[in-house]
Design a protein around this motif. Structure first.
Motif, short mmCIF file in Angstrom:
data_model
loop_
_atom_site.label_atom_id
_atom_site.label_comp_id
_atom_site.label_asym_id
_atom_site.label_seq_id
_atom_site.Cartn_x
_atom_site.Cartn_y
_atom_site.Cartn_z
N ASN A 226 -57.03 34.02 54.43
CA ASN A 226 -56.45 33.72 53.12
C ASN A 226 -56.91 32.33 52.69
O ASN A 226 -56.79 31.37 53.45
CB ASN A 226 -54.92 33.77 53.26
CG ASN A 226 -54.20 33.57 51.95
OD1 ASN A 226 -54.76 33.08 50.98
ND2 ASN A 226 -52.94 33.93 51.93
N PRO A 227 -57.46 32.16 51.47
CA PRO A 227 -57.88 30.81 51.03
C PRO A 227 -56.73 29.81 51.01
O PRO A 227 -56.93 28.62 51.24
CB PRO A 227 -58.43 31.05 49.62
CG PRO A 227 -57.91 32.38 49.20
CD PRO A 227 -57.75 33.17 50.44
N PHE A 228 -55.53 30.30 50.76
CA PHE A 228 -54.34 29.45 50.79
C PHE A 228 -54.13 28.90 52.20
O PHE A 228 -53.87 27.70 52.39
CB PHE A 228 -53.13 30.28 50.34
CG PHE A 228 -51.86 29.50 50.19
CD1 PHE A 228 -51.58 28.83 49.01
CD2 PHE A 228 -50.93 29.46 51.21
CE1 PHE A 228 -50.40 28.11 48.87
CE2 PHE A 228 -49.75 28.76 51.08
CZ PHE A 228 -49.49 28.08 49.90
N PRO A 249 -56.08 29.25 65.82
CA PRO A 249 -56.54 30.63 65.99
C PRO A 249 -58.06 30.72 65.98
O PRO A 249 -58.76 29.83 65.47
CB PRO A 249 -55.93 31.36 64.78
CG PRO A 249 -54.75 30.52 64.40
CD PRO A 249 -55.13 29.11 64.69
N ALA A 250 -58.59 31.80 66.52
CA ALA A 250 -60.03 31.94 66.70
C ALA A 250 -60.78 32.24 65.41
O ALA A 250 -62.00 32.11 65.37
CB ALA A 250 -60.32 33.04 67.73
N ALA A 251 -60.07 32.65 64.35
CA ALA A 251 -60.74 32.98 63.09
C ALA A 251 -61.51 31.76 62.57
O ALA A 251 -61.02 30.63 62.65
CB ALA A 251 -59.72 33.45 62.06
N TRP A 252 -62.70 32.01 61.98
CA TRP A 252 -63.56 30.90 61.54
C TRP A 252 -62.86 29.96 60.56
O TRP A 252 -62.97 28.72 60.71
CB TRP A 252 -64.84 31.45 60.92
CG TRP A 252 -65.81 30.36 60.56
CD1 TRP A 252 -66.75 29.79 61.37
CD2 TRP A 252 -65.93 29.70 59.29
NE1 TRP A 252 -67.44 28.82 60.68
CE2 TRP A 252 -66.96 28.74 59.41
CE3 TRP A 252 -65.26 29.83 58.06
CZ2 TRP A 252 -67.34 27.93 58.35
CZ3 TRP A 252 -65.64 29.01 57.01
CH2 TRP A 252 -66.66 28.07 57.16
N PRO A 253 -62.11 30.44 59.54
CA PRO A 253 -61.46 29.50 58.63
C PRO A 253 -60.43 28.60 59.31
O PRO A 253 -60.20 27.48 58.86
CB PRO A 253 -60.78 30.42 57.60
CG PRO A 253 -61.53 31.70 57.67
CD PRO A 253 -61.93 31.83 59.11
N HIS A 256 -62.53 25.90 61.26
CA HIS A 256 -63.22 24.96 60.37
C HIS A 256 -62.49 24.92 59.02
O HIS A 256 -63.04 25.30 57.99
CB HIS A 256 -64.68 25.38 60.16
CG HIS A 256 -65.43 25.60 61.45
ND1 HIS A 256 -65.43 26.83 62.10
CD2 HIS A 256 -66.18 24.76 62.21
CE1 HIS A 256 -66.15 26.73 63.19
NE2 HIS A 256 -66.62 25.49 63.29
N PRO A 257 -61.25 24.48 59.02
CA PRO A 257 -60.42 24.61 57.82
C PRO A 257 -60.89 23.77 56.63
O PRO A 257 -60.78 24.21 55.48
CB PRO A 257 -59.04 24.17 58.30
CG PRO A 257 -59.29 23.29 59.47
CD PRO A 257 -60.50 23.85 60.14
N VAL A 258 -61.40 22.57 56.88
CA VAL A 258 -61.84 21.72 55.76
C VAL A 258 -63.01 22.37 55.03
O VAL A 258 -63.02 22.49 53.79
CB VAL A 258 -62.21 20.31 56.25
CG1 VAL A 258 -62.80 19.48 55.11
CG2 VAL A 258 -60.99 19.61 56.84
N THR A 259 -64.01 22.82 55.80
CA THR A 259 -65.16 23.49 55.19
C THR A 259 -64.73 24.77 54.49
O THR A 259 -65.16 25.05 53.36
CB THR A 259 -66.21 23.82 56.27
OG1 THR A 259 -66.60 22.62 56.93
CG2 THR A 259 -67.43 24.48 55.65
#
Length: 285
Positions: A226-228, A249-253, A256-259
Motif C-alpha cells: 500500500n503506498p500509504f 517485513p520482507a516486502a520490498w516497500p 526500502h520505505p523512503v524510496t
C-alpha cells in the motif's frame, strides 16, 4: 443604403504557454485560494480538530491495548501511532480538495477561469498548492499536540524534516486524486463522500494503526504494498519510532520505505495530474 457589415467574430482567449507562465498562473490561483481559506477560518479549525481528536483517542484509548513487537506500553504504541496519524491527516485533505473544486465548478467559477488566457493546468495546480499549505499548517499543529501527549523523535533534525516532507508529498499526490473526483461529480457533497469512501480501507488496511505482521496473509500483502504504508514506514524510520529490535517485513516497500514512498507519490502525481488536466480540458471543450 449600404448593407451592414457582419459583426467581427471575437476569438476565444488562448491559454498562454511556457513553463514560467504556467508557474505564475498557478501561484496566482494558489494565492486566491489561500485568501479565500483565510476568510473562512472555521474550515481550518475543523480540519485541525479532527486529527487532534484522533491523536488523543488513539493514544489514551488504544494505548496499552495493542502490542508493538511484544511491547504493550502506552509510550511504545504512541510512538508507533503518530506516523500513521500524520499520514492519515495529510491524505484526508483529499476530500477537501475535491469538494473545493466541485464547489467552484458548481458556482461557475471554473467557467470564468476558462475565459481567461491562462495555462490550462494552472487552476488545478493552484488549488492543490493552496491545499498543501493548509495541510502543512495542520501538520504543524498536530506535531505540537503529539509532543504534548508524549511523542518523541530519536533522529537528527534533518531526518525528522525529511519524514514530514515525505508526508506532505503523499498529501500533495492524493490531492490530485481529489481534484479528479471534484471534476467528475456534480456537487461538493458528492465530492466529499467520494473523497472519503475509498480512504478508509486504504488507511486501515495498512500499517498505520497496527503492525501488518498481525494481519491475515492476504491483507498483509495488500498492506505492505500500500503506498500509504510505505510513507508511514518511511516516516517511522526517519523519526526513529521503531521499537528496539524491530525487524521490517520482507516486502520490498517495507525494506526500502523512503524510496518506495517517493516512487509511489511521484507516480500518483504523474497519473492523476494527467487525468485531472485532461478532464478539465474535456469539460471546457
Amino acid at each position: 443604403m449600404t448593407p451592414a457589415s457582419p459583426a467581427p467574430q471575437l476569438a476565444a482567449p488562448r491559454p498562454r504557454g511556457g513553463i514560467v507562465q504556467g508557474v505564475n498562473d498557478s501561484l496566482v490561483i494558489a494565492q486566491r485560494n489561500l485568501i479565500r481559506m483565510s476568510r473562512i477560518p472555521e474550515v481550518i479549525i475543523f480540519g485541525v480538530i479532527q486529527p487532534v481528536m484522533f491523536v488523543v483517542l488513539f493514544s489514551y484509548v488504544f494505548g496499552g491495548s495493542i502490542s508493538v513487537d511484544g511491547n504493550t506500553s502506552p509510550a511504545a504504541y504512541r510512538e508507533f501511532l503518530m506516523a500513521g496519524i500524520f499520514a492519515q491527516t495529510v491524505t484526508f485533505a483529499t476530500a477537501g480538495a475535491g469538494a473545493g473544486i466541485a464547489d467552484d465548478m458548481h458556482k461557475g467559477l471554473i467557467d470564468r477561469f476558462r475565459s481567461l488566457p491562462m495555462a490550462r493546468g494552472a487552476v488545478l495546480t493552484g488549488r492543490t498548492l493552496a491545499d498543501l499549505v493548509q495541510t502543512t499548517l495542520t501538520l504543524v499543529v498536530l506535531a505540537v499536540v503529539a509532543l504534548l501527549v508524549g511523542w518523541r523523535t530519536h533522529t537528527s533534525a534533518g531526518e525528522v524534516l525529511g519524514g514530514f516532507a515525505l508526508l506532505l508529498l503523499l498529501g500533495y499526490a492524493f490531492s490530485w486524486i481529489g481534484a479528479l473526483i471534484g471534476l467528475s461529480v456534480r456537487t461538493p457533497e458528492a465530492a466529499t463522500s467520494g473523497g472519503l469512501i475509498w480512504l478508509f480501507p486504504l488507511t486501515f488496511i495498512s500499517n498505520a494503526f497496527v503492525p501488518s505482521e498481525n494481519m491475515p496473509t492476504f491483507l498483509r500483502t495488500i498492506a505492505e504494498w500500500n503506498p500509504f504504508s510505505a510513507t508511514v514506514q518511511a516516516a517511522r524510520q526517519l523519526f526513529g519510532n521503531f521499537p528496539p529490535g524491530y525487524e521490517a517485513p520482507a516486502a520490498w516497500p517495507m525494506q526500502h520505505p523512503v524510496t518506495a514512498s517517493i516512487l509511489w507519490s511521484v507516480l500518483i502525481i504523474l497519473v492523476f495530474r494527467t487525468l485531472s488536466v485532461r478532464k478539465y480540458r474535456s469539460a471546457s471543450a
